[in-house]
Write an enzyme that holds these catalytic residues in place. Structure first.
Site, PDB file in Angstrom:
ATOM      1  N   THR A  72      23.208  29.176  29.632  1.00 13.76           N
ATOM      2  CA  THR A  72      24.851  29.561  29.762  1.00 13.76           C
ATOM      3  C   THR A  72      25.421  29.334  31.316  1.00 13.76           C
ATOM      4  O   THR A  72      26.447  28.497  31.399  1.00 13.76           O
ATOM      5  CB  THR A  72      25.197  30.930  29.203  1.00 13.76           C
ATOM      6  N   ASN A 148      22.300  22.579  18.480  1.00  9.69           N
ATOM      7  CA  ASN A 148      21.675  23.796  17.988  1.00  9.69           C
ATOM      8  C   ASN A 148      21.819  24.184  16.510  1.00  9.69           C
ATOM      9  O   ASN A 148      21.051  24.961  16.078  1.00  9.69           O
ATOM     10  CB  ASN A 148      21.930  24.920  19.076  1.00  9.69           C
ATOM     11  N   GLN A 185      17.960  22.629  23.415  1.00 14.38           N
ATOM     12  CA  GLN A 185      17.271  22.758  22.135  1.00 14.38           C
ATOM     13  C   GLN A 185      16.217  21.800  22.017  1.00 14.38           C
ATOM     14  O   GLN A 185      15.369  21.613  20.960  1.00 14.38           O
ATOM     15  CB  GLN A 185      18.323  22.513  20.812  1.00 14.38           C
ATOM     16  N   SER A 205      16.601  26.072  28.989  1.00 10.01           N
ATOM     17  CA  SER A 205      16.267  27.670  28.749  1.00 10.01           C
ATOM     18  C   SER A 205      14.946  28.007  28.306  1.00 10.01           C
ATOM     19  O   SER A 205      14.520  27.323  27.402  1.00 10.01           O
ATOM     20  CB  SER A 205      17.718  28.127  27.874  1.00 10.01           C
ATOM     21  N   ALA A 206      14.413  28.726  29.009  1.00  9.75           N
ATOM     22  CA  ALA A 206      12.990  29.231  28.905  1.00  9.75           C
ATOM     23  C   ALA A 206      12.665  29.723  27.600  1.00  9.75           C
ATOM     24  O   ALA A 206      11.715  29.634  26.920  1.00  9.75           O
ATOM     25  CB  ALA A 206      12.427  29.918  30.007  1.00  9.75           C
ATOM     26  N   HIS A 207      13.722  30.743  27.154  1.00 11.40           N
ATOM     27  CA  HIS A 207      13.569  31.514  25.642  1.00 11.40           C
ATOM     28  C   HIS A 207      13.420  30.702  24.531  1.00 11.40           C
ATOM     29  O   HIS A 207      13.236  31.074  23.465  1.00 11.40           O
ATOM     30  CB  HIS A 207      14.400  32.767  25.821  1.00 11.40           C
ATOM     31  N   THR A 243      18.679  35.901  45.105  1.00 13.65           N
ATOM     32  CA  THR A 243      17.331  36.044  45.236  1.00 13.65           C
ATOM     33  C   THR A 243      16.686  35.452  43.744  1.00 13.65           C
ATOM     34  O   THR A 243      17.082  35.850  42.735  1.00 13.65           O
ATOM     35  CB  THR A 243      16.804  37.526  45.183  1.00 13.65           C
ATOM     36  N   CYS A 331      30.032  34.024  15.539  1.00 15.25           N
ATOM     37  CA  CYS A 331      30.583  35.532  15.445  1.00 15.25           C
ATOM     38  C   CYS A 331      31.555  35.749  16.475  1.00 15.25           C
ATOM     39  O   CYS A 331      31.284  35.472  17.631  1.00 15.25           O
ATOM     40  CB  CYS A 331      29.350  36.418  15.572  1.00 15.25           C
TER      41      CYS A 331
END
Ligand code: PMP
Length: 388
Positions: A72, A148, A185, A205-207, A243, A331
């Protein structure tokens, strides 16, 4: 068999090996990578090593990798950072994730014009329409790599060619248009090479590939002018001050390495599981409408409508039945709105309001897929019978 998690486009479980690689940087090696002392140097070493690994795995240079808090932020950084000051012109796909779509709306509010490419019924944008939308003042073209909701892979190379062709025909040698690609994705799921893709910037994005939540990256082509979102530090060449999260960056790099090493096997497995789920649901929950490509998309994604069922009701019944998935809707304040992505594809109302997204991972077993199909089909039959 308790919860069956088939919502891997929302997020994926972090692999134990990733967590283990991160652990030292959350415990003993906690130095600030900007500090000059030994503890700081150790953290800096781990951070720069992670940056180099990410760059090498994605066909980029280390100084082209900007770590962020996730995609994001990376998408906001790209859209606002590349568009510059109004007035200006942007071309976008109509199927972008909200983390691109909303910044584009914000650009419109402050005086940019945004033109949208058309999408087809299987979820692909029509690159050939780009030539008709480009302007000499176009600052940015933004098209995602894989959607996605539907899994459809977008024609980035064709978009690039269209832009080059248009600039040549219009004799505009200094077209300033950057190309941003949200590849969230796709990265870690199908091979992605930043250099070969030829875009100006790319977000990840890592997740989404079994890394930790809370870290992502923007790859930015060397020499590109980018206005930062944040001010107040010199980290990452001032492009993203603050940081750096060393442990999260190490987790991202480790997850990406594993995804690369096991990529072909994971894809083959997920593709077989997708086929198995699709075949079972076509058999047991007919009629079923596939939203997106039958084949050739990212293998993890299956977007299906069950005419005669309301997606929000189905989601709740499935949650109670121990199936975690998602609707094809966004949503908003507790109410479900029809998906702008499916709307852009020209999907009609009945199909739109009954769309569900099932997204898989290689960690799932055949037995889980079979059980998920049974639970989904039972829920669909029940809701159709009660008219919900
Ligand atoms: N782009 C796409 C295509 C996504 O699927 C997501 C995650 N849903 C994002 C961007 C945002 O990623 P993050 O969760 O890291 O902010």
């Amino acid at each position: 068999m308790d919860l069956i998690y088939i919502d891997n486009n929302a997020t994926t479980p972090t692999l134990p090996a990733v967590w283990e690689a991160m652990r030292p940087y959350l415990t003993d090696a906690y130095g600030n990578p900007a500090s000059a002392h030994r503890a700081g140097r150790r953290a800096r070493q781990a951070l720069e090593d992670a940056r180099e690994r990410v760059a090498a795995l994605l066909g980029a240079q280390p100084d082209e990798v900007i770590f962020t808090s996730g995609a994001t932020e990376a998408n906001n950084l790209a859209v606002f950072g590349l568009a510059g000051d109004p007035p200006g012109h942007v071309v976008a796909s109509p199927i972008e994730h909200p983390s691109v779509a909303e910044p584009l709306r914000r650009l419109q509010e402050i005086g940019f014009r945004v033109a949208y490419l058309p999408a087809d019924r299987t979820g692909g944008v029509r690159a050939e329409a780009l030539a008709g939308l480009l302007r000499p003042e176009t600052r940015l073209v933004t098209v995602m790599l894989a959607n996605n909701e539907t899994g459809a892979i977008q024609p980035i190379a064709d978009c690039r060619l269209q832009i080059a062709d248009w600039a040549m025909k219009s004799a505009i040698c200094n077209l300033q248009s950057a190309i941003h690609c949200d590849a969230v994705q796709a990265v870690g799921r199908v091979p992605v090479h930043f250099g070969e893709l030829g875009v100006t910037s790319l977000s990840l994005s890592a997740h989404k590939f079994h890394g930790p939540r809370g870290v992502g990256a923007l790859l930015l082509r060397r020499g590109t002018k980018l206005r930062p979102l944040f001010f107040g530090g010199h980290q990452q060449h001032g492009r993203r001050p603050g940081t750096e999260p060393v442990a999260l960056a190490v987790g991202l790099a480790t997850a990406l390495e594993l995804a690369e090493r096991e990529g072909a096997a994971r894809r083959e497995r997920v593709l077989a599981l997708r086929r198995r789920l699709l075949d079972a649901l076509r058999r047991e929950a007919a009629p079923v409408v596939l939203n997106g490509p039958e084949e050739g998309g990212i293998p993890h994604t299956l977007n299906l409508s069950f005419p005669g069922c309301r997606a929000d009701a189905l989601l709740m019944v499935l949650d109670l039945a121990g199936v975690a998935c998602s609707t094809g809707s966004a949503c908003s304040s507790g109410s479900l709105l029809p998906s702008p992505v499916l709307k852009a594809m020209g999907v009609h109302d009945e199909v739109l309001h009954s769309a569900m997204r099932f997204s898989l991972s290689a960690l799932l077993s055949e037995a889980e897929i079979d059980e998920a199909a049974r639970r989904i089909a039972a829920a669909v039959r029940r809701l159709r019978a009660t008219g919900d």
